[in-house]
Design a protein around this motif. Structure first.
Motif, PDB file in Angstrom:
ATOM      1  N   ALA A 139       0.852  -1.192   0.000  1.00  0.00           N
ATOM      2  CA  ALA A 139       0.000   0.000   0.000  1.00  0.00           C
ATOM      3  C   ALA A 139       0.886   1.240   0.000  1.00  0.00           C
ATOM      4  O   ALA A 139       2.055   1.178   0.380  1.00  0.00           O
ATOM      5  CB  ALA A 139      -0.901  -0.001   1.235  1.00  0.00           C
ATOM      6  N   ASN A 140       0.325   2.335  -0.409  1.00  0.00           N
ATOM      7  CA  ASN A 140       0.966   3.653  -0.433  1.00  0.00           C
ATOM      8  C   ASN A 140       1.974   3.766  -1.564  1.00  0.00           C
ATOM      9  O   ASN A 140       2.534   2.783  -2.019  1.00  0.00           O
ATOM     10  CB  ASN A 140       1.622   3.998   0.909  1.00  0.00           C
ATOM     11  N   GLY A 141       2.189   4.982  -2.008  1.00  0.00           N
ATOM     12  CA  GLY A 141       3.095   5.229  -3.119  1.00  0.00           C
ATOM     13  C   GLY A 141       4.548   5.085  -2.722  1.00  0.00           C
ATOM     14  O   GLY A 141       4.924   5.283  -1.574  1.00  0.00           O
ATOM     15  N   GLY A 142       5.369   4.733  -3.688  1.00  0.00           N
ATOM     16  CA  GLY A 142       6.794   4.636  -3.467  1.00  0.00           C
ATOM     17  C   GLY A 142       7.384   3.443  -4.182  1.00  0.00           C
ATOM     18  O   GLY A 142       6.694   2.701  -4.874  1.00  0.00           O
ATOM     19  N   LYS A 143       8.683   3.279  -4.006  1.00  0.00           N
ATOM     20  CA  LYS A 143       9.420   2.215  -4.689  1.00  0.00           C
ATOM     21  C   LYS A 143      10.157   1.385  -3.652  1.00  0.00           C
ATOM     22  O   LYS A 143      10.669   1.923  -2.669  1.00  0.00           O
ATOM     23  CB  LYS A 143      10.419   2.837  -5.668  1.00  0.00           C
ATOM     24  N   THR A 144      10.213   0.059  -3.882  1.00  0.00           N
ATOM     25  CA  THR A 144      10.929  -0.819  -2.970  1.00  0.00           C
ATOM     26  C   THR A 144      11.574  -1.959  -3.747  1.00  0.00           C
ATOM     27  O   THR A 144      11.127  -2.321  -4.838  1.00  0.00           O
ATOM     28  CB  THR A 144      10.000  -1.366  -1.864  1.00  0.00           C
TER      29      THR A 144
ATOM     30  N   THR B 187      -3.338  -5.286  -9.391  1.00  0.00           N
ATOM     31  CA  THR B 187      -2.950  -3.922  -9.019  1.00  0.00           C
ATOM     32  C   THR B 187      -3.903  -3.262  -8.031  1.00  0.00           C
ATOM     33  O   THR B 187      -3.536  -2.271  -7.406  1.00  0.00           O
ATOM     34  CB  THR B 187      -2.822  -3.026 -10.263  1.00  0.00           C
ATOM     35  N   GLY B 188      -5.116  -3.795  -7.880  1.00  0.00           N
ATOM     36  CA  GLY B 188      -6.075  -3.139  -6.978  1.00  0.00           C
ATOM     37  C   GLY B 188      -6.347  -1.723  -7.450  1.00  0.00           C
ATOM     38  O   GLY B 188      -6.550  -1.487  -8.636  1.00  0.00           O
ATOM     39  N   ASN B 189      -6.306  -0.766  -6.542  1.00  0.00           N
ATOM     40  CA  ASN B 189      -6.550   0.629  -6.937  1.00  0.00           C
ATOM     41  C   ASN B 189      -5.239   1.398  -7.120  1.00  0.00           C
ATOM     42  O   ASN B 189      -5.170   2.595  -6.881  1.00  0.00           O
ATOM     43  CB  ASN B 189      -7.469   1.331  -5.932  1.00  0.00           C
ATOM     44  N   ASN B 190      -4.192   0.703  -7.553  1.00  0.00           N
ATOM     45  CA  ASN B 190      -2.868   1.300  -7.712  1.00  0.00           C
ATOM     46  C   ASN B 190      -2.387   1.219  -9.153  1.00  0.00           C
ATOM     47  O   ASN B 190      -2.645   0.240  -9.837  1.00  0.00           O
ATOM     48  CB  ASN B 190      -1.852   0.539  -6.840  1.00  0.00           C
ATOM     49  N   ASP B 191      -1.670   2.252  -9.568  1.00  0.00           N
ATOM     50  CA  ASP B 191      -0.907   2.172 -10.804  1.00  0.00           C
ATOM     51  C   ASP B 191       0.474   1.666 -10.408  1.00  0.00           C
ATOM     52  O   ASP B 191       1.037   2.104  -9.401  1.00  0.00           O
ATOM     53  CB  ASP B 191      -0.795   3.542 -11.468  1.00  0.00           C
ATOM     54  N   LEU B 192       1.028   0.766 -11.190  1.00  0.00           N
ATOM     55  CA  LEU B 192       2.258   0.072 -10.809  1.00  0.00           C
ATOM     56  C   LEU B 192       3.299   0.134 -11.913  1.00  0.00           C
ATOM     57  O   LEU B 192       2.962   0.069 -13.094  1.00  0.00           O
ATOM     58  CB  LEU B 192       1.928  -1.401 -10.527  1.00  0.00           C
TER      59      LEU B 192
ATOM     60  N   LEU C   6       7.895  -2.045 -16.787  1.00  0.00           N
ATOM     61  CA  LEU C   6       6.542  -2.227 -17.299  1.00  0.00           C
ATOM     62  C   LEU C   6       5.574  -1.497 -16.389  1.00  0.00           C
ATOM     63  O   LEU C   6       5.642  -1.637 -15.164  1.00  0.00           O
ATOM     64  CB  LEU C   6       6.171  -3.712 -17.359  1.00  0.00           C
ATOM     65  N   LYS C   7       4.695  -0.717 -16.992  1.00  0.00           N
ATOM     66  CA  LYS C   7       3.679   0.002 -16.228  1.00  0.00           C
ATOM     67  C   LYS C   7       2.346  -0.730 -16.404  1.00  0.00           C
ATOM     68  O   LYS C   7       1.966  -1.091 -17.519  1.00  0.00           O
ATOM     69  CB  LYS C   7       3.558   1.438 -16.713  1.00  0.00           C
ATOM     70  N   ILE C   8       1.653  -0.955 -15.280  1.00  0.00           N
ATOM     71  CA  ILE C   8       0.350  -1.612 -15.288  1.00  0.00           C
ATOM     72  C   ILE C   8      -0.636  -0.688 -14.575  1.00  0.00           C
ATOM     73  O   ILE C   8      -0.372  -0.251 -13.455  1.00  0.00           O
ATOM     74  CB  ILE C   8       0.403  -2.976 -14.571  1.00  0.00           C
ATOM     75  N   GLY C   9      -1.752  -0.429 -15.212  1.00  0.00           N
ATOM     76  CA  GLY C   9      -2.754   0.460 -14.646  1.00  0.00           C
ATOM     77  C   GLY C   9      -3.559  -0.189 -13.534  1.00  0.00           C
ATOM     78  O   GLY C   9      -3.566  -1.406 -13.356  1.00  0.00           O
ATOM     79  N   ARG C  10      -4.254   0.651 -12.791  1.00  0.00           N
ATOM     80  CA  ARG C  10      -5.088   0.176 -11.680  1.00  0.00           C
ATOM     81  C   ARG C  10      -6.218  -0.714 -12.178  1.00  0.00           C
ATOM     82  O   ARG C  10      -6.652  -0.607 -13.321  1.00  0.00           O
ATOM     83  CB  ARG C  10      -5.616   1.345 -10.865  1.00  0.00           C
TER      84      ARG C  10
ATOM     85  N   PRO D  36       8.288 -12.851 -15.174  1.00  0.00           N
ATOM     86  CA  PRO D  36       9.406 -11.920 -15.081  1.00  0.00           C
ATOM     87  C   PRO D  36      10.113 -12.046 -13.732  1.00  0.00           C
ATOM     88  O   PRO D  36       9.491 -12.341 -12.711  1.00  0.00           O
ATOM     89  CB  PRO D  36       8.735 -10.547 -15.218  1.00  0.00           C
ATOM     90  N   LYS D  37      11.415 -11.830 -13.745  1.00  0.00           N
ATOM     91  CA  LYS D  37      12.207 -11.780 -12.516  1.00  0.00           C
ATOM     92  C   LYS D  37      12.276 -10.303 -12.130  1.00  0.00           C
ATOM     93  O   LYS D  37      12.925  -9.499 -12.791  1.00  0.00           O
ATOM     94  CB  LYS D  37      13.606 -12.352 -12.759  1.00  0.00           C
ATOM     95  N   VAL D  38      11.590  -9.941 -11.055  1.00  0.00           N
ATOM     96  CA  VAL D  38      11.383  -8.536 -10.701  1.00  0.00           C
ATOM     97  C   VAL D  38      12.385  -8.106  -9.628  1.00  0.00           C
ATOM     98  O   VAL D  38      12.516  -8.747  -8.591  1.00  0.00           O
ATOM     99  CB  VAL D  38       9.931  -8.313 -10.236  1.00  0.00           C
ATOM    100  N   THR D  39      13.051  -7.000  -9.910  1.00  0.00           N
ATOM    101  CA  THR D  39      14.041  -6.466  -8.957  1.00  0.00           C
ATOM    102  C   THR D  39      13.460  -5.383  -8.072  1.00  0.00           C
ATOM    103  O   THR D  39      13.929  -5.186  -6.953  1.00  0.00           O
ATOM    104  CB  THR D  39      15.262  -5.908  -9.705  1.00  0.00           C
ATOM    105  N   ALA D  40      12.447  -4.647  -8.571  1.00  0.00           N
ATOM    106  CA  ALA D  40      11.843  -3.567  -7.782  1.00  0.00           C
ATOM    107  C   ALA D  40      10.424  -3.336  -8.255  1.00  0.00           C
ATOM    108  O   ALA D  40      10.077  -3.627  -9.397  1.00  0.00           O
ATOM    109  CB  ALA D  40      12.656  -2.273  -7.898  1.00  0.00           C
ATOM    110  N   ILE D  41       9.603  -2.811  -7.338  1.00  0.00           N
ATOM    111  CA  ILE D  41       8.235  -2.422  -7.677  1.00  0.00           C
ATOM    112  C   ILE D  41       8.029  -0.985  -7.234  1.00  0.00           C
ATOM    113  O   ILE D  41       8.663  -0.512  -6.289  1.00  0.00           O
ATOM    114  CB  ILE D  41       7.181  -3.340  -7.033  1.00  0.00           C
ATOM    115  N   GLU D  42       7.134  -0.300  -7.929  1.00  0.00           N
ATOM    116  CA  GLU D  42       6.846   1.092  -7.588  1.00  0.00           C
ATOM    117  C   GLU D  42       5.352   1.356  -7.743  1.00  0.00           C
ATOM    118  O   GLU D  42       4.801   1.156  -8.827  1.00  0.00           O
ATOM    119  CB  GLU D  42       7.645   2.034  -8.482  1.00  0.00           C
ATOM    120  N   ILE D  43       4.720   1.795  -6.674  1.00  0.00           N
ATOM    121  CA  ILE D  43       3.330   2.245  -6.741  1.00  0.00           C
ATOM    122  C   ILE D  43       3.358   3.729  -7.045  1.00  0.00           C
ATOM    123  O   ILE D  43       4.015   4.505  -6.336  1.00  0.00           O
ATOM    124  CB  ILE D  43       2.575   1.965  -5.425  1.00  0.00           C
ATOM    125  N   LEU D  44       2.668   4.116  -8.108  1.00  0.00           N
ATOM    126  CA  LEU D  44       2.670   5.515  -8.537  1.00  0.00           C
ATOM    127  C   LEU D  44       1.601   6.329  -7.857  1.00  0.00           C
ATOM    128  O   LEU D  44       0.629   5.835  -7.390  1.00  0.00           O
ATOM    129  CB  LEU D  44       2.488   5.580 -10.052  1.00  0.00           C
TER     130      LEU D  44
END
Length: 117
Positions: free
Chosen positions: A62-67, A79-84, A94-98, A109-117
């Motif tokens: 939850a909440n915006g940011g990158k990890t 994605t729920g109610n988040n843009d990712l 890759l950007k995925i809409g809410r 995909p082998k994912v190194t980081a995620i970011e909620i916009l």
């Protein structure tokens, strides 16, 4: 002597005014803090199903940011109610809409980081 006092007072007033102005309009950078949260079926959190080294995981955010996501292989994203944005090990972003659900049954995909916009 009086003019020296006036100059000191003017300088102090200028410093005070500058400090007050900086406080009001100072750094306006975003202070995002993405959170790893307990998955709640009624909440619209970002939810990611993944696996790595024989372990499966389901994680919610939850909440915006990158990890960092640690290079886990992603099987499914809701994605729920988040843009990712997700960052994969190949350097692709890759950007995925809410409101989207994506599955990767054959080529996760082998994912190194995620970011909620």
């Amino acid at each position: 002597m009086i003019s020296k006092k006036k100059n000191v007072l003017r300088a102090a007033a200028a410093v005070f005014a500058a400090a007050a102005a900086f406080t009001l309009v100072g750094p306006t950078g975003s202070a995002y803090a993405i959170d790893h949260v307990t998955c709640d079926p009624d909440a619209q959190f970002l939810k990611i199903w993944s696996h790595n080294n024989g372990k499966d995981s389901v994680d919610c955010y939850a909440n915006g940011g990158k990890t960092n996501f640690g290079g886990w292989w992603v099987d499914k994203i809701s994605t729920g109610n988040n843009d990712l944005k997700y960052y994969d090990a190949n350097g692709d972003v890759l950007k995925i809409g809410r409101g989207k659900v994506m599955t990767f049954p054959n080529n996760p995909p082998k994912v190194t980081a995620i970011e909620i916009l």
